[in-house]
Design a protein around this motif. Structure first.
Motif, PDB file in Angstrom:
ATOM      1  N   VAL A   1      -6.241  -1.491   1.652  1.00 42.33           N
ATOM      2  CA  VAL A   1      -7.197  -1.188   2.720  1.00 42.33           C
ATOM      3  C   VAL A   1      -8.604  -1.033   2.147  1.00 42.33           C
ATOM      4  O   VAL A   1      -9.568  -1.643   2.640  1.00 42.33           O
ATOM      5  CB  VAL A   1      -6.778   0.088   3.480  1.00 42.33           C
TER       6      VAL A   1
ATOM      7  N   GLN B   1      -8.961  -3.451   9.984  1.00 45.40           N
ATOM      8  CA  GLN B   1      -7.937  -3.420   8.944  1.00 45.40           C
ATOM      9  C   GLN B   1      -6.765  -2.569   9.395  1.00 45.40           C
ATOM     10  O   GLN B   1      -6.926  -1.391   9.724  1.00 45.40           O
ATOM     11  CB  GLN B   1      -8.513  -2.835   7.648  1.00 45.40           C
TER      12      GLN B   1
ATOM     13  N   ASN C   1      -3.824  -7.208   7.739  1.00 46.41           N
ATOM     14  CA  ASN C   1      -2.825  -6.179   7.475  1.00 46.41           C
ATOM     15  C   ASN C   1      -2.638  -6.025   5.969  1.00 46.41           C
ATOM     16  O   ASN C   1      -3.391  -6.616   5.184  1.00 46.41           O
ATOM     17  CB  ASN C   1      -1.500  -6.491   8.197  1.00 46.41           C
ATOM     18  N   THR C   2      -1.661  -5.242   5.565  1.00 47.03           N
ATOM     19  CA  THR C   2      -1.426  -5.016   4.137  1.00 47.03           C
ATOM     20  C   THR C   2      -0.093  -5.642   3.742  1.00 47.03           C
ATOM     21  O   THR C   2       0.772  -4.990   3.147  1.00 47.03           O
ATOM     22  CB  THR C   2      -1.441  -3.515   3.796  1.00 47.03           C
TER      23      THR C   2
ATOM     24  N   PHE D   1      -1.958   3.308  12.497  1.00 45.76           N
ATOM     25  CA  PHE D   1      -0.626   2.770  12.220  1.00 45.76           C
ATOM     26  C   PHE D   1       0.437   3.321  13.159  1.00 45.76           C
ATOM     27  O   PHE D   1       1.549   2.806  13.210  1.00 45.76           O
ATOM     28  CB  PHE D   1      -0.222   3.014  10.764  1.00 45.76           C
TER      29      PHE D   1
ATOM     30  N   VAL E   1     -10.524   1.060  10.435  1.00 46.53           N
ATOM     31  CA  VAL E   1      -9.190   1.220   9.862  1.00 46.53           C
ATOM     32  C   VAL E   1      -8.301   1.673  10.998  1.00 46.53           C
ATOM     33  O   VAL E   1      -8.472   2.776  11.536  1.00 46.53           O
ATOM     34  CB  VAL E   1      -9.182   2.244   8.707  1.00 46.53           C
TER      35      VAL E   1
ATOM     36  N   GLN F   1       2.549   3.802  -0.368  1.00 46.26           N
ATOM     37  CA  GLN F   1       1.353   4.380   0.241  1.00 46.26           C
ATOM     38  C   GLN F   1       0.124   4.138  -0.635  1.00 46.26           C
ATOM     39  O   GLN F   1      -0.955   3.836  -0.121  1.00 46.26           O
ATOM     40  CB  GLN F   1       1.575   5.870   0.490  1.00 46.26           C
TER      41      GLN F   1
ATOM     42  N   MET G   1      -0.805   0.441  -0.195  1.00 48.86           N
ATOM     43  CA  MET G   1      -1.455   0.165   1.088  1.00 48.86           C
ATOM     44  C   MET G   1      -2.881   0.690   1.120  1.00 48.86           C
ATOM     45  O   MET G   1      -3.792  -0.004   1.590  1.00 48.86           O
ATOM     46  CB  MET G   1      -0.637   0.740   2.243  1.00 48.86           C
ATOM     47  N   LEU G   2      -3.081   1.896   0.590  1.00 48.90           N
ATOM     48  CA  LEU G   2      -4.430   2.453   0.578  1.00 48.90           C
ATOM     49  C   LEU G   2      -5.349   1.607  -0.295  1.00 48.90           C
ATOM     50  O   LEU G   2      -6.497   1.344   0.075  1.00 48.90           O
ATOM     51  CB  LEU G   2      -4.404   3.893   0.084  1.00 48.90           C
TER      52      LEU G   2
ATOM     53  N   PRO H   1      -3.547  -0.574   8.338  1.00 45.53           N
ATOM     54  CA  PRO H   1      -2.899  -0.022   7.150  1.00 45.53           C
ATOM     55  C   PRO H   1      -1.379  -0.095   7.284  1.00 45.53           C
ATOM     56  O   PRO H   1      -0.683   0.916   7.369  1.00 45.53           O
ATOM     57  CB  PRO H   1      -3.398   1.416   7.118  1.00 45.53           C
TER      58      PRO H   1
ATOM     59  N   ALA I   1      -6.668   5.779  11.821  1.00 44.24           N
ATOM     60  CA  ALA I   1      -5.400   6.241  11.258  1.00 44.24           C
ATOM     61  C   ALA I   1      -5.418   7.762  11.127  1.00 44.24           C
ATOM     62  O   ALA I   1      -6.400   8.330  10.632  1.00 44.24           O
ATOM     63  CB  ALA I   1      -5.174   5.600   9.894  1.00 44.24           C
TER      64      ALA I   1
END
Length: 326
Positions: A299, A76, A99-100, A55, A52, A292, A295-296, A78, A12
């Motif tokens: 992750v 993973q 995924n998230t 995206f 990671v 955000q 999501m972080l 994000p 990412a």
């Protein structure tokens, strides 16, 4: 004696400082690709165990990428969409992809509601006119703005985003119905063509899959009532750009609000950029501060779970959620 730290590859494009802030506390060797191209991706994957993903979909994890990653144990994403991955190749290699899901659902749903308000009242159109020096008071009235609460809303896809969007539209007085691959126990369900024929505002919240790609082709969009609005917060391939352009140019669609496109970035010379009935956004419907953070957190929690031998959440392919080092 402690085991060797996991190697965590971050694809990412977060920047070195943000990557360090997010993952620096993990007991892992955190690496970035030397270059953001196919060669850089495959070189970095040679030793990667945890990934990671990117995206932006620039560094796609296709079958060749999976083959270039003999130590890969977990990927993973994000975000929500996983169309830039070869799920079969990952599953065959025993690599779970997560995924998230749900992390940005409220943010995306709020954007959909805001976009529907914008289109119904011509807010962006009026803003452009006034900024250009005009004062289109009579013209704005003649355009016939609508109260959103008077409109029928159809939701395509009742996952986390669609469910939240339905709640928000109902809260402002809209009548809401939906179509989804799995019928829910609540809400007004309609088959796709019936949903389109009875929706003044169509909100697209579906994932992009082989089954949904091109679903809203020109003939299907023509089923919408004359003067309907389209809001797409899903993926551009579900409603092809040319089909949307044809519908707004013919007047069949009174307007469209698009956060996603078949090709991203949208080409600079694309006619959608010049159409007054279209509101455009650079795939940022879910990019609120809270989303955000959500999501972080998701992750990092999943990376920790993988490293500690606990099942990871939100696996989207047919691989075991318990990550095994290779």
């Amino acid at each position: 004696m402690s085991s060797k730290p996991w190697q965590l590859l971050v694809l990412a494009p977060l920047g070195a400082e943000r990557v360090h802030d997010a993952f620096g506390a993990l007991d892992a060797e955190v690496v970035l690709p030397a270059s953001r191209d196919r060669e850089g991706l495959h070189t970095a994957l040679a030793e990667a165990e945890l990934v990671v993903a990117d995206f932006t979909s620039t560094l796609a994890i296709d079958a060749d990428a999976v083959a270039a990653a003999p130590k890969l144990a977990f990927v993973q994403m994000p975000g929500l969409g996983v169309e830039s991955f070869d799920l079969q190749a990952l599953t065959a290699a025993g690599v779970p992809l997560a995924n998230t899901a749900g992390a940005n659902a409220q943010s995306v749903a709020e954007w959909a509601l805001a976009a529907a308000f914008d289109l119904s009242r011509g807010i962006t159109w009026a803003d452009r006119q006034v900024r250009s020096g005009a004062w289109p008071q009579l013209e704005a009235a003649a355009r016939g703005a609508n109260m959103l609460s008077e409109r029928r809303v159809g939701i395509l896809g009742m996952g986390a985003i669609g469910t939240e969007a339905a709640r928000l539209f109902e809260a402002v007085g809209c009548s809401v119905s939906y179509w989804s691959r799995r019928r829910r126990t609540t809400g007004v369900y309609k088959e796709i063509d019936e949903l389109l024929a009875t929706s003044d505002v169509l909100v697209v919240c579906l994932p992009l899959t082989p089954e949904t790609r091109g679903m809203l082709h020109a003939q299907r969009l023509a089923l919408l009532p004359q003067g309907a609005l389209l809001v797409n917060v899903a993926r551009g391939g579900i409603a092809p750009d040319e089909a949307i352009l044809e519908a707004v140019e013919s007047g069949s669609l009174a307007g469209a609000a698009l956060d996603v496109f078949e090709q991203e970035p949208l080409p600079a010379d694309h006619p959608l950029r010049r159409h007054e009935a279209v509101v455009l956004s650079p795939h940022t419907a879910g990019a609120t501060r809270r989303a955000q953070r959500n999501m972080l957190t998701a992750v990092v929690d999943n990376i920790k779970a993988a490293m500690e031998g606990r099942p990871v959440a939100n696996v989207v392919n047919d691989a075991d959620a318990l990550v095994r080092r290779r």
